[in-house]
Design a protein around this motif. Structure first.
Motif, PDB file in Angstrom:
ATOM      1  N   PHE A 116      -5.947  -2.103   5.016  1.00 61.65           N
ATOM      2  CA  PHE A 116      -4.999  -2.863   4.212  1.00 61.65           C
ATOM      3  C   PHE A 116      -4.440  -4.058   4.957  1.00 61.65           C
ATOM      4  O   PHE A 116      -4.311  -5.156   4.405  1.00 61.65           O
ATOM      5  CB  PHE A 116      -3.849  -1.940   3.762  1.00 61.65           C
ATOM      6  CG  PHE A 116      -2.784  -2.636   3.002  1.00 61.65           C
ATOM      7  CD1 PHE A 116      -3.014  -3.096   1.707  1.00 61.65           C
ATOM      8  CD2 PHE A 116      -1.517  -2.828   3.546  1.00 61.65           C
ATOM      9  CE1 PHE A 116      -2.020  -3.742   0.981  1.00 61.65           C
ATOM     10  CE2 PHE A 116      -0.526  -3.476   2.839  1.00 61.65           C
ATOM     11  CZ  PHE A 116      -0.766  -3.936   1.554  1.00 61.65           C
ATOM     12  N   ALA A 147       3.697   3.259  -6.926  1.00 60.42           N
ATOM     13  CA  ALA A 147       2.503   2.426  -7.070  1.00 60.42           C
ATOM     14  C   ALA A 147       2.433   1.788  -8.455  1.00 60.42           C
ATOM     15  O   ALA A 147       1.934   0.672  -8.607  1.00 60.42           O
ATOM     16  CB  ALA A 147       1.251   3.258  -6.797  1.00 60.42           C
ATOM     17  N   LYS A 156      -1.413  -0.741  -4.221  1.00 60.66           N
ATOM     18  CA  LYS A 156      -2.577   0.142  -4.124  1.00 60.66           C
ATOM     19  C   LYS A 156      -2.110   1.517  -3.687  1.00 60.66           C
ATOM     20  O   LYS A 156      -1.138   1.639  -2.934  1.00 60.66           O
ATOM     21  CB  LYS A 156      -3.576  -0.413  -3.117  1.00 60.66           C
ATOM     22  CG  LYS A 156      -4.067  -1.784  -3.464  1.00 60.66           C
ATOM     23  CD  LYS A 156      -5.050  -2.273  -2.415  1.00 60.66           C
ATOM     24  CE  LYS A 156      -5.403  -3.621  -2.725  1.00 60.66           C
ATOM     25  NZ  LYS A 156      -6.107  -4.552  -2.559  1.00 60.66           N
ATOM     26  N   LEU A 203       0.856  -1.181   0.000  1.00 55.99           N
ATOM     27  CA  LEU A 203       0.000   0.000   0.000  1.00 55.99           C
ATOM     28  C   LEU A 203       0.891   1.229   0.000  1.00 55.99           C
ATOM     29  O   LEU A 203       1.827   1.325   0.801  1.00 55.99           O
ATOM     30  CB  LEU A 203      -0.905   0.026   1.232  1.00 55.99           C
ATOM     31  CG  LEU A 203      -1.727   1.311   1.436  1.00 55.99           C
ATOM     32  CD1 LEU A 203      -2.768   1.478   0.335  1.00 55.99           C
ATOM     33  CD2 LEU A 203      -2.382   1.316   2.824  1.00 55.99           C
ATOM     34  N   VAL A 211      -3.348   5.237  -1.945  1.00 51.06           N
ATOM     35  CA  VAL A 211      -4.315   6.069  -1.226  1.00 51.06           C
ATOM     36  C   VAL A 211      -3.727   7.472  -1.124  1.00 51.06           C
ATOM     37  O   VAL A 211      -2.578   7.637  -0.708  1.00 51.06           O
ATOM     38  CB  VAL A 211      -4.601   5.524   0.189  1.00 51.06           C
ATOM     39  CG1 VAL A 211      -5.418   6.517   1.003  1.00 51.06           C
ATOM     40  CG2 VAL A 211      -5.325   4.189   0.100  1.00 51.06           C
TER      41      VAL A 211
END
Length: 263
Positions: free
Chosen positions: A261, A229, A236, A210, A238
């Motif tokens: 996550f 990413a 993922k 993440l 964010v």
């Protein structure tokens, strides 16, 4: 075990660490930004330790850890973590690193993937340039009488101008933390960032990853997180409306993203 503890690693450096949470829970390692101590995570530990045994540590040259003289390297910082895990009998952990901690997380996932379960890279990069900037910062830090000027530069880079101008309580907390940082240790860590370049090798990361970015980050820009990413298979992304220390500026949203996550 909530007090500060110490592990002496192979080159004789003493690394300070502490645990929070029950020993039977999965271990989550938290790795700090440059110029901070493990207390950078104080706002998250209460919630995270409900679900994990949280392991925090101070980089060599910072906080309770000892300060070897000279430039440090990302390889050495990564091996500090591996030797700490070995000393504590931990085979495999989740790892959350912010800024310099994110550099270390990438190194670990590349060089010791068997030790990492899930990886979170927050407000970080795979390469920061130019090298001359870090050389200038190293010279300025070592020549200064104290950390006062450097502390204000960091605060301006880490937080929105409105928070700094209002001198909110969290700003004063981080100013106090910055003023305690060892200048030799800071110079050593600046050298590690200056020399780090993981842009090609992060494609080798195979652990679930993440990436958390700050939309207004001027230290490790959103574009840097987007590149990570894109390069790490299956990662993922964010994005929070934060500057650099997104865990401090948006603690609830940050913690929610981490727990979603990891769980």
């Amino acid at each position: 075990m909530n007090e500060l503890n110490f592990a002496t690693i192979g080159d004789g450096t003493r690394i300070a660490y502490r645990f929070d949470g029950d020993a039977g829970k999965p271990v989550l390692v938290l790795s700090n930004s440059i110029a901070t101590t493990l207390h950078m995570w104080d706002g998250q530990v209460g919630e995270l330790s409900k679900h994990f045994r949280v392991l925090r540590y101070d980089f060599r040259g910072h906080g309770g850890s000892s300060t070897p003289v000279g430039a440090y390297s990302l390889d050495r910082l990564g091996r500090d973590v591996l030797e700490l895990l070995d000393a504590l009998g931990l085979e495999r952990v989740h790892f959350l690193g912010l800024s310099l901690g994110g550099f270390v997380g990438q190194w670990l996932a590349i060089h010791a993937p068997e030790r990492i379960d899930r990886l979170i890279l927050s407000n970080t990069s795979s390469h920061l340039a130019p090298a001359s900037y870090f050389d200038e910062r190293i010279a300025a830090v070592l020549q200064a009488d104290d950390m006062s000027e450097t502390a204000e530069v960091f605060l301006g880079n880490w937080f929105p101008a409105r928070m700094v101008a209002a001198n909110e309580p969290i700003i004063e907390e981080f100013r106090t933390m910055l003023l305690t940082i060892n200048r030799q240790g800071l110079a050593g860590l600046f050298a590690a960032v200056r020399d780090a370049d993981l842009r090609r090798t992060i494609a080798l990361i195979s652990r679930p990853t993440l990436v958390i970015a700050g939309r207004h980050d001027t230290v490790t820009a959103l574009s840097h997180s987007e590149l990570i990413a894109e390069a790490v298979p299956g990662a993922k992304l964010v994005v929070l409306p934060a500057v650099h220390l997104s865990n401090v500026e948006y603690p609830a949203e940050f913690t929610q993203a981490v727990l979603k996550f990891l769980r």
